[in-house]
Design an enzyme around this catalytic site. Structure first.
Site, PDB file in Angstrom:
ATOM      1  N   GLU A 122     -39.136 -17.051 -12.095  1.00 57.54           N
ATOM      2  CA  GLU A 122     -37.670 -16.954 -12.038  1.00 57.54           C
ATOM      3  C   GLU A 122     -37.191 -15.871 -12.985  1.00 57.54           C
ATOM      4  O   GLU A 122     -37.932 -15.447 -13.860  1.00 57.54           O
ATOM      5  CB  GLU A 122     -37.031 -18.286 -12.484  1.00 57.54           C
ATOM      6  CG  GLU A 122     -37.202 -19.393 -11.490  1.00 57.54           C
ATOM      7  CD  GLU A 122     -36.646 -20.726 -11.994  1.00 57.54           C
ATOM      8  OE1 GLU A 122     -36.232 -20.813 -13.163  1.00 57.54           O
ATOM      9  OE2 GLU A 122     -36.638 -21.661 -11.193  1.00 57.54           O
ATOM     10  N   LYS A 168     -35.167 -14.787 -16.226  1.00 61.04           N
ATOM     11  CA  LYS A 168     -34.672 -15.425 -17.440  1.00 61.04           C
ATOM     12  C   LYS A 168     -33.304 -14.807 -17.727  1.00 61.04           C
ATOM     13  O   LYS A 168     -33.193 -13.676 -18.179  1.00 61.04           O
ATOM     14  CB  LYS A 168     -35.609 -15.199 -18.621  1.00 61.04           C
ATOM     15  CG  LYS A 168     -35.176 -15.973 -19.850  1.00 61.04           C
ATOM     16  CD  LYS A 168     -36.258 -15.972 -20.907  1.00 61.04           C
ATOM     17  CE  LYS A 168     -35.916 -16.880 -22.068  1.00 61.04           C
ATOM     18  NZ  LYS A 168     -34.726 -16.431 -22.799  1.00 61.04           N
ATOM     19  N   ASP A 220     -29.891 -14.013 -19.440  1.00 55.22           N
ATOM     20  CA  ASP A 220     -29.589 -13.847 -20.859  1.00 55.22           C
ATOM     21  C   ASP A 220     -28.126 -14.179 -21.139  1.00 55.22           C
ATOM     22  O   ASP A 220     -27.297 -13.300 -21.318  1.00 55.22           O
ATOM     23  CB  ASP A 220     -29.896 -12.403 -21.274  1.00 55.22           C
ATOM     24  CG  ASP A 220     -30.012 -12.268 -22.778  1.00 55.22           C
ATOM     25  OD1 ASP A 220     -30.118 -13.305 -23.458  1.00 55.22           O
ATOM     26  OD2 ASP A 220     -29.994 -11.128 -23.267  1.00 55.22           O
ATOM     27  N   TYR A 238     -30.936 -23.670 -13.131  1.00 53.71           N
ATOM     28  CA  TYR A 238     -32.389 -23.637 -12.985  1.00 53.71           C
ATOM     29  C   TYR A 238     -33.086 -24.960 -13.274  1.00 53.71           C
ATOM     30  O   TYR A 238     -34.299 -25.023 -13.301  1.00 53.71           O
ATOM     31  CB  TYR A 238     -33.000 -22.529 -13.836  1.00 53.71           C
ATOM     32  CG  TYR A 238     -32.391 -22.410 -15.225  1.00 53.71           C
ATOM     33  CD1 TYR A 238     -32.593 -23.399 -16.169  1.00 53.71           C
ATOM     34  CD2 TYR A 238     -31.614 -21.303 -15.558  1.00 53.71           C
ATOM     35  CE1 TYR A 238     -32.033 -23.294 -17.422  1.00 53.71           C
ATOM     36  CE2 TYR A 238     -31.051 -21.197 -16.823  1.00 53.71           C
ATOM     37  CZ  TYR A 238     -31.259 -22.187 -17.747  1.00 53.71           C
ATOM     38  OH  TYR A 238     -30.703 -22.082 -18.992  1.00 53.71           O
ATOM     39  N   LYS A 296     -41.135 -12.178 -21.976  1.00 53.85           N
ATOM     40  CA  LYS A 296     -40.066 -11.268 -22.420  1.00 53.85           C
ATOM     41  C   LYS A 296     -40.449  -9.810 -22.201  1.00 53.85           C
ATOM     42  O   LYS A 296     -41.552  -9.402 -22.526  1.00 53.85           O
ATOM     43  CB  LYS A 296     -39.774 -11.519 -23.904  1.00 53.85           C
ATOM     44  CG  LYS A 296     -39.216 -12.924 -24.149  1.00 53.85           C
ATOM     45  CD  LYS A 296     -37.914 -12.888 -24.916  1.00 53.85           C
ATOM     46  CE  LYS A 296     -37.339 -14.282 -25.038  1.00 53.85           C
ATOM     47  NZ  LYS A 296     -36.632 -14.511 -26.294  1.00 53.85           N
ATOM     48  N   CYS A 332     -15.516  15.935 -46.577  1.00 50.09           N
ATOM     49  CA  CYS A 332     -15.025  15.748 -45.212  1.00 50.09           C
ATOM     50  C   CYS A 332     -15.362  16.999 -44.387  1.00 50.09           C
ATOM     51  O   CYS A 332     -15.008  18.107 -44.776  1.00 50.09           O
ATOM     52  CB  CYS A 332     -13.524  15.514 -45.206  1.00 50.09           C
ATOM     53  SG  CYS A 332     -12.839  15.432 -43.540  1.00 50.09           S
ATOM     54  N   CYS A 390     -11.687  18.622 -43.417  1.00 48.63           N
ATOM     55  CA  CYS A 390     -10.732  19.159 -44.391  1.00 48.63           C
ATOM     56  C   CYS A 390     -11.367  19.502 -45.731  1.00 48.63           C
ATOM     57  O   CYS A 390     -10.713  20.051 -46.617  1.00 48.63           O
ATOM     58  CB  CYS A 390      -9.574  18.184 -44.595  1.00 48.63           C
ATOM     59  SG  CYS A 390     -10.048  16.719 -45.513  1.00 48.63           S
ATOM     60  N   CYS A 411     -12.780   9.812 -45.893  1.00 44.84           N
ATOM     61  CA  CYS A 411     -12.055  10.978 -46.372  1.00 44.84           C
ATOM     62  C   CYS A 411     -10.697  10.472 -46.853  1.00 44.84           C
ATOM     63  O   CYS A 411      -9.923   9.922 -46.079  1.00 44.84           O
ATOM     64  CB  CYS A 411     -11.873  11.982 -45.238  1.00 44.84           C
ATOM     65  SG  CYS A 411     -10.635  13.225 -45.643  1.00 44.84           S
ATOM     66  N   CYS A 465      -5.572  15.467 -43.327  1.00 44.34           N
ATOM     67  CA  CYS A 465      -6.827  15.635 -42.580  1.00 44.34           C
ATOM     68  C   CYS A 465      -6.527  15.466 -41.087  1.00 44.34           C
ATOM     69  O   CYS A 465      -6.086  14.410 -40.646  1.00 44.34           O
ATOM     70  CB  CYS A 465      -7.825  14.605 -43.085  1.00 44.34           C
ATOM     71  SG  CYS A 465      -9.421  14.697 -42.304  1.00 44.34           S
TER      72      CYS A 465
HETATM   73  P1  AMP Z   1     -35.139 -19.016 -25.673  1.00 45.64           P
HETATM   74  O1  AMP Z   1     -33.685 -19.284 -26.009  1.00 45.64           O
HETATM   75  O2  AMP Z   1     -35.501 -17.563 -25.766  1.00 45.64           O
HETATM   76  O3  AMP Z   1     -36.073 -19.945 -26.369  1.00 45.64           O
HETATM   77  O4  AMP Z   1     -35.303 -19.315 -24.137  1.00 45.64           O
HETATM   78  C1  AMP Z   1     -34.968 -20.567 -23.609  1.00 45.64           C
HETATM   79  C2  AMP Z   1     -33.690 -20.442 -22.875  1.00 45.64           C
HETATM   80  O5  AMP Z   1     -33.816 -19.586 -21.761  1.00 45.64           O
HETATM   81  C3  AMP Z   1     -33.231 -21.723 -22.274  1.00 45.64           C
HETATM   82  O6  AMP Z   1     -32.593 -22.528 -23.199  1.00 45.64           O
HETATM   83  C4  AMP Z   1     -32.279 -21.233 -21.226  1.00 45.64           C
HETATM   84  O7  AMP Z   1     -30.995 -21.122 -21.805  1.00 45.64           O
HETATM   85  C5  AMP Z   1     -32.731 -19.823 -20.913  1.00 45.64           C
HETATM   86  N1  AMP Z   1     -33.095 -19.562 -19.517  1.00 45.64           N
HETATM   87  C6  AMP Z   1     -32.660 -18.494 -18.817  1.00 45.64           C
HETATM   88  N2  AMP Z   1     -33.131 -18.485 -17.574  1.00 45.64           N
HETATM   89  C7  AMP Z   1     -33.879 -19.599 -17.434  1.00 45.64           C
HETATM   90  C8  AMP Z   1     -34.632 -20.148 -16.363  1.00 45.64           C
HETATM   91  N3  AMP Z   1     -34.714 -19.538 -15.166  1.00 45.64           N
HETATM   92  N4  AMP Z   1     -35.270 -21.308 -16.581  1.00 45.64           N
HETATM   93  C9  AMP Z   1     -35.205 -21.920 -17.795  1.00 45.64           C
HETATM   94  N5  AMP Z   1     -34.516 -21.450 -18.849  1.00 45.64           N
HETATM   95  C10 AMP Z   1     -33.866 -20.297 -18.684  1.00 45.64           C
HETATM   96 ZN    ZN Z   2     -10.702  14.982 -44.141  1.00 46.57          ZN
END
Ligand code: AMP
Ligand code: ZN
Length: 694
Positions: A139, A141, A143, A252, A338, A432, A435, A450, A456
């Site tokens: 899947e 991940k 962010d 997820y 990662k 600066c 100036c 400055c 300036c």
């Molecule tokens: P970490 O915070 O780096 O330890 O990663 C864990 C976190 O990844 C989980 O708490 C989720 O918030 C996030 N996460 C994002 N995508 C997924 C996914 N497909 N499955 C499970 N966790 C996920």
């Molecule tokens: Zn200046």
């Protein structure tokens, strides 16, 4: 000779043994010190990341420190500490939200950075299952920030953040505003009476960029990346603002008692059919398929509308999840993979030093153009003198540029091997660049400024641009170019000079159209109606942004009072700290600033709150601390906040003994209610509140 030599050998080997034990002791106390140091560092970074939403290092650097600590702790079990950062998932608890204990703890995921580490994970899993074959799903991940949402009888009842994994913040009111999250499921769907879904709340790239543009315009600090923006947004007290920002969510996990599904993919298909947006999930038949998945998505993820920082591999069988269980921190049936942040090496052409509106000098690296995460990078910020020194960057160095979550790419290192012989280290300017005035270092900060505020050029034109900007006086037709032109021609040296402009003077400028001149004159005319609080903001007093200007206007009421107040008096106003107070006093201590104010007054700008605003201000709620809770019928939460402010009261976010009363709409949170009852705090509904103000 022979004899002598063996004797000599003996002595030497004795010496070596002794050295070894000394070394071992040294090593041991060195490790101990390092553990202490790492824990302290990680705690600090955790705080910056989870509490302040302002990471101080990259995720990768953080993971690296965490790993080092984990390894050292494994080597020295005698140093175990239940409060070590390795023992917890981190905390994002913040005040103002009710805390809820998770029915099932929310865990973190173990990390991997190579296919070998994924293979190790699969081997460990298979071993744990007595050699049973395993099926893998891959899947994205996502962010963002994780969320647990509980549904009962097909209706959303509660949304809670991860918090410390055991308890999180109830952010239901905010989550309800996210349009992709179903609030009520279609009756005909076959869902359990009670279940929990887990997923990631995200601010899509497009919304993130829009939000940061607005924040830049308002001179508010920018969000470093969509993750921080999402986490920050979810914790806003104002759910209308949350709705406006455009969050999204991908799910997820599905959790419930006695689920009829055998696999994770079946469960995801099910919640998808119930209306949830689910993570992109692929069944991977072999380790080659895993490798392929990694390679493919490292590229394709860049085309997704939301940020991802890696992939997640999970076993597919839900029975195997149960059999494998979890460690204290993370499940044994899933692992994160990662990606390394994108990094390129390029040549430093030169460093320029730019002067901003407030005089702060920003060093900027001009680079040989290089393609990074899909965009061509030519410039990177070097932030300040300390960073330049830390990088030990020299002229024409080959530098590593990274575009992590940050908006502006940054230089993360230098390839010393490729340094030109005799290259000089980059030095911060002492004067600066515009100036020539010697720079001053702001006390307690890394920035140089400055001090030549009034002569300036970039500071003068910067203030003009700020004065005319949309949230200040909102005068159309003056951008950076025109501001410079007005200054160069000698027509405008300060913001008050703007009001001496005429159409004739403007059209006398090079290439200036009659139409543009008329537009500017119209803008100047209309600016006479702009309310006092925005005039205060438009003056460019250091540290006085939009919000502070509003606070000042509503507490001080007019410019004459503002000009004569002492730093102590100013600092007594809520939200005005000593640094801001000092800066206001310094601003009005300068004779030319007072002249500018007088000329602006003469030009007809609003130098006090309007009669109307003053008249509608009352003291009916003087000294009252009021908590707002629930959903309202007659006015929005924002409007109620404004009413409290208008009538001299103070809106506070959490209930305590000091709370005067609670203004409650429908669906006040049960634990708030309980707390109010326990402390004997009066609860007032909308109608009663409006009556109080009549
Ligand atoms: P970490 O915070 O780096 O330890 O990663 C864990 C976190 O990844 C989980 O708490 C989720 O918030 C996030 N996460 C994002 N995508 C997924 C996914 N497909 N499955 C499970 N966790 C996920
Ligand atoms: Zn200046």
């Amino acid at each position: 000779m022979q004899q002598q030599r063996s004797l000599f050998d003996d002595i030497e080997s004795n010496n070596i043994d002794e050295k070894k034990t000394i070394q071992a002791q040294d090593q041991h106390s060195h490790d101990e010190a390092r553990i202490v140091e790492l824990r302290e560092q990680l705690n600090r970074h955790n705080h910056s990341y989870y509490v302040l939403n302002q990471p101080t290092i990259s995720d990768q650097e953080f993971d690296q420190l965490m790993r080092e600590l984990q390894d050292l702790e494994a080597k020295h079990p005698e140093m175990n500490d239940p409060l070590s950062p390795t023992q917890r998932v981190g905390s994002d608890l913040s005040q103002g939200f009710e805390q809820v204990i998770h029915e099932r703890p929310m865990m973190s995921l173990g990390n991997s950075y190579s296919i070998e580490e994924v293979q190790d994970f699969l081997r460990r899993a298979s071993d744990g299952l007595n050699g049973e074959p395993v099926e893998i799903v891959g899947e994205m991940k996502y962010d963002g920030t994780s969320i647990s949402i509980t549904y009962e009888n097909g209706r959303l009842v509660r949304a809670v953040t991860r918090g410390d994994g055991v308890r999180g913040d109830d952010v239901t009111a905010n989550v309800i505003t996210i349009r992709s999250i179903p609030l009520e499921l279609p009756k005909e769907m076959n869902f359990p009476q009670k279940f929990e879904v887990r997923g990631e709340i995200l601010l899509p790239w497009s919304s993130f960029e829009r939000l940061n543009k607005e924040r830049a315009f308002n001179e508010e600090p920018l969000f470093a990346n969509p993750r921080n923006a999402a986490a920050g947004t979810l914790k806003l007290q104002n759910s209308a603002e949350v709705a406006r920002r455009g969050l999204d969510a991908y799910f997820y996990f599905l959790l419930a008692d006695n689920l009829p599904y055998k696999t994770h993919t079946e469960a995801m298909d099910a919640i998808k059919s119930w209306g949830f947006k689910v993570a992109h999930t692929e069944l991977l038949e072999s380790i080659d398929a895993v490798t392929d998945f990694i390679e493919r998505w490292d590229k394709e993820r860049k085309t997704l509308p939301v940020a991802t920082d890696g992939l997640v591999f999970k076993l597919n069988s839900l029975r195997q999840w149960l059999n494998l269980g979890a460690t204290a921190k993370s499940p044994r049936w899933a692992i994160a993979f990662k990606f390394a942040p994108e990094r390129e090496c390029t040549k430093l052409k030169s460093v320029s030093f730019e002067v901003g509106r407030t005089g702060v000098i920003t060093p900027v690296a001009n680079l040989e153009p290089v393609l990074l995460s899909g965009t061509i990078v030519k410039r990177a910020s070097l932030h300040n003198e300390d960073i330049i020194r830390q990088l030990n960057i020299h002229d024409h160095d080959m530098v590593y540029v990274e575009k992590g979550g940050e908006i502006i790419p940054k230089i993360v290192g230098v390839d010393i091997k490729q340094r030109e012989p005799g290259a000089e280290p980059v030095r911060f300017v002492t004067h600066c660049p515009v100036c020539g005035t010697p720079l001053q270092r702001i006390q307690g900060e890394a920035a140089w400024v400055c001090p030549n505020k009034w002569e300036c050029k970039p500071q003068i034109t910067g203030r003009i641009e700020h004065f005319v900007s949309r949230h200040a006086m909102n005068i159309d037709g003056i951008g950076e170019e025109v501001a410079v032109q007005l200054h160069d021609s000698g027509l405008v040296n300060n913001i008050a000079d703007l009001y001496d402009l005429t159409v004739d003077k403007l059209v006398s400028l090079d290439r200036f159209q009659l139409k543009s001149a008329q537009r500017i004159m119209r803008g100047l005319e209309q600016s006479r109606q702009v309310p006092f609080e925005r005039v205060v903001y438009a003056l460019s007093i250091q540290f006085v942004g939009e919000t502070i200007a509003k606070v000042l206007a509503h507490n001080v009421h007019n410019i004459d009072r503002l000009m004569e107040m002492s730093a102590e008096e100013l600092a007594a106003i809520p939200e005005i700290g000593p640094k801001i107070a000092q800066s206001i006093v310094e601003y009005f201590a300068v004779g030319s600033n007072r002249d500018i104010v007088e000329r602006l007054r003469w030009a007809g700008l609003q130098m006090a709150l309007s009669e109307q605003e003053l008249a509608s201000r009352t003291t009916k709620l003087e000294g009252k601390k009021i908590v707002i809770s629930g959903v309202f019928q007659h006015h929005s939460r924002e409007q109620y906040k404004a009413m409290i402010d208008q009538n001299g009261g103070k809106n506070v976010s959490s209930i305590s003994k000091a709370t005067s009363f609670i203004l409650a709409g429908e669906n006040m949170g049960p634990s708030k209610l309980e707390k109010a009852n326990k402390l004997g705090i009066e609860i007032i509904n909308e109608e009663q509140f409006l009556k109080m103000l009549e």
